[in-house]
Design a protein around this motif. Structure first.
Motif, short mmCIF file in Angstrom:
data_model
loop_
_atom_site.label_atom_id
_atom_site.label_comp_id
_atom_site.label_asym_id
_atom_site.label_seq_id
_atom_site.Cartn_x
_atom_site.Cartn_y
_atom_site.Cartn_z
N PHE A 20 0.86 -1.18 0.00
CA PHE A 20 0.00 0.00 0.00
C PHE A 20 0.89 1.23 0.00
O PHE A 20 1.90 1.28 0.70
CB PHE A 20 -0.91 0.00 1.23
N HIS A 76 -11.54 12.89 0.25
CA HIS A 76 -10.08 12.85 0.21
C HIS A 76 -9.68 12.61 -1.25
O HIS A 76 -10.22 11.71 -1.89
CB HIS A 76 -9.64 11.69 1.12
N GLU A 78 -6.65 11.75 -2.35
CA GLU A 78 -5.54 10.82 -2.61
C GLU A 78 -6.03 9.75 -3.59
O GLU A 78 -7.18 9.32 -3.53
CB GLU A 78 -5.05 10.19 -1.29
N ASP A 80 -5.98 6.66 -3.94
CA ASP A 80 -6.66 5.42 -3.53
C ASP A 80 -8.16 5.66 -3.32
O ASP A 80 -8.92 4.70 -3.16
CB ASP A 80 -6.03 4.80 -2.27
N HIS A 81 -8.57 6.93 -3.34
CA HIS A 81 -10.00 7.24 -3.23
C HIS A 81 -10.56 8.01 -4.41
O HIS A 81 -11.75 8.02 -4.61
CB HIS A 81 -10.27 8.02 -1.93
N HIS A 144 -5.71 12.72 6.25
CA HIS A 144 -4.27 12.70 6.29
C HIS A 144 -3.64 13.68 5.29
O HIS A 144 -2.41 13.83 5.26
CB HIS A 144 -3.91 11.23 6.05
N ASP A 163 -9.94 8.72 5.94
CA ASP A 163 -8.90 7.75 6.32
C ASP A 163 -8.97 7.39 7.81
O ASP A 163 -8.46 6.33 8.22
CB ASP A 163 -7.50 8.32 6.04
N TYR A 184 -1.58 0.92 10.51
CA TYR A 184 -2.02 1.93 9.53
C TYR A 184 -1.91 3.33 10.13
O TYR A 184 -1.35 4.24 9.53
CB TYR A 184 -3.47 1.62 9.14
N HIS A 215 -11.21 2.82 4.53
CA HIS A 215 -10.51 1.53 4.48
C HIS A 215 -11.02 0.69 5.65
O HIS A 215 -11.36 1.23 6.71
CB HIS A 215 -9.00 1.71 4.67
FE1 FEO Z 1 -4.81 9.11 2.58
FE2 FEO Z 1 -6.56 6.23 2.02
O1 FEO Z 1 -5.63 7.78 1.54
#
Ligand code: FEO
Length: 387
Positions: A20, A76, A78, A80-81, A144, A163, A184, A215
């Protein structure tokens, strides 16, 4: 997946991802969560990583049952989202994207110029009515990234937490929540404890009934337990009383000294002593264990006039993640000019509120009987520091 009569889980589990953020080892994959609120208006809460795009689009379409999306809320940006944002907007071009000013700045940066879409810019405390459901937005900068915001749905008391309260692992991974949530948290969000504390204060009066993170599993029970852990972690308070003994050994002699020292600490009366081989353990797990315990012993070989490289790497990680408020003892090994203690001390002195024990140990090449009095003194000192 049904969260409630009006709320559906439409996220995806990525069983194949090995690292990740290209750095954190995954044994049980990763979940990219996304939710649909089906009311007079339909709100889609976040997109998913590009890797899960096809499955996610199918999930959304199935749960929509022929309806359109009115709003896409971006917690967010980032990737991954937000990685599948372009595709969902291509499929549902009438959807209004909801974010804050920074969200839209980042959207422009990630999607070369911008994606053609209608935007609704929100700020702290703004509300969006969907019918019987209402979303209220709270900014959570640096939890984050700077643009992060969370949404509270007031009729069902749902917190879409971005997150925060996330973990490694797919939603169906059979494992303890805290173990992978802790790894995490400290590795990804740990630097931003002050900001997490700020978010916890904002959500405290809301009476949250369910936490829906980006997540890991949806949290529906025992929320006080999860929130209490987040409070401890973000306040940099140790979660467990005990000593984490971490060694970086080249040929095994420093490892032997570390194991002997760990036994001395147990013999002194310490109930919890956790030993790890830094060269073979997951670095992120070691960072997690350092934060978890109130005390730590670092045992390290000397290398090229400093500390053995894995230890320098570990200390660099601790420093950038904001490690503080702990007691640390040091043991070094060196065959001609031991330098590891000096090097480790330099890193630790740059951190906040670290009590470095005076009882350091320096061994030459391998542990001998003559080293044991100094090791006993260090074992006693670290034990007493926990009283
Ligand atoms: Fe800060 Fe799950 O991305």
């Amino acid at each position: 997946m049904i969260i409630s009569d009006s709320v559906r889980y439409v996220g995806v589990n990525d069983y194949d991802l090995d690292l990740f953020e290209s750095q954190y080892m995954l044994e049980k994959g990763m979940a990219y969560n996304s939710y649909l609120i089906l009311d007079e208006k339909v709100a889609l809460m976040d997109s998913v990583d590009k890797r899960g795009e096809t499955e996610w689009l199918a999930n959304v379409e199935k749960e929509l049952g022929g309806r359109k999306i009115d709003y896409i809320v971006i917690s967010h940006m980032e990737p991954d989202h937000s990685g599948s944002l372009r595709s969902i907007l291509a499929k549902y071009p009438e959807a209004v994207v909801v974010g804050n000013a920074k969200t839209f700045t980042f959207m422009g940066q990630f999607f070369d110029g911008n994606i053609a879409c209608e935007k609704l810019e929100v700020k702290e405390g703004d509300e969006l009515s969907l019918g019987t459901h209402t979303l209220k937005f709270f900014m959570a900068p640096m939890v984050h990234w700077p643009e992060v915001m969370v949404s509270f749905e007031s009729s069902e008391k749902l917190l879409f937490s971005a997150d925060a309260f996330g973990k490694f692992g797919t939603t169906d991974a059979d494992e303890d929540w805290a173990c992978e949530a802790r790894r995490y948290y400290f590795n990804i969000v740990g630097k931003y404890g002050v900001q997490v504390q700020g978010l916890l204060k904002k959500i405290a009066p809301l009476g949250v009934q369910k936490i829906l993170p980006l997540h890991g599993p949806v949290l529906t029970e025992n929320l006080a337990y999860h929130i209490d852990l987040y409070d401890k972690w973000s306040a940099y308070k140790p979660e467990s009383k005990g000593v984490f003994v971490l060694y970086a050994s080249i040929h095994g002699n420093t490892a032997k000294a570390a194991e002997e020292l760990a036994q001395m600490i147990r013999d002194a009366g310490e109930e919890r002593v956790v030993v790890a081989d830094l060269c073979r353990e997951d670095l992120a797990e070691c960072v997690e264990d350092a934060f978890r315990h109130d005390r730590m012993i670092l045992c390290c070989a000397t290398y090229d006039g400093g500390a053995f490289v894995p230890m320098e790497d570990f200390l660099h990680h601790l420093q950038i993640k904001g490690y503080r408020n702990r007691t640390v003892g040091l043991l070094e090994n060196g065959s001609w000019a031991p330098q590891a203690v000096r090097c480790m001390r330099t890193y630790l002195e740059a951190m906040k509120d670290i009590n470095i024990l005076e009882e350091t140990v320096s061994i030459k090449s391998s542990m001998k009987e003559s080293d044991k009095p100094a090791m006993q003194a260090l074992a006693q000192a670290i034990f007493k520091a926990g009283l």
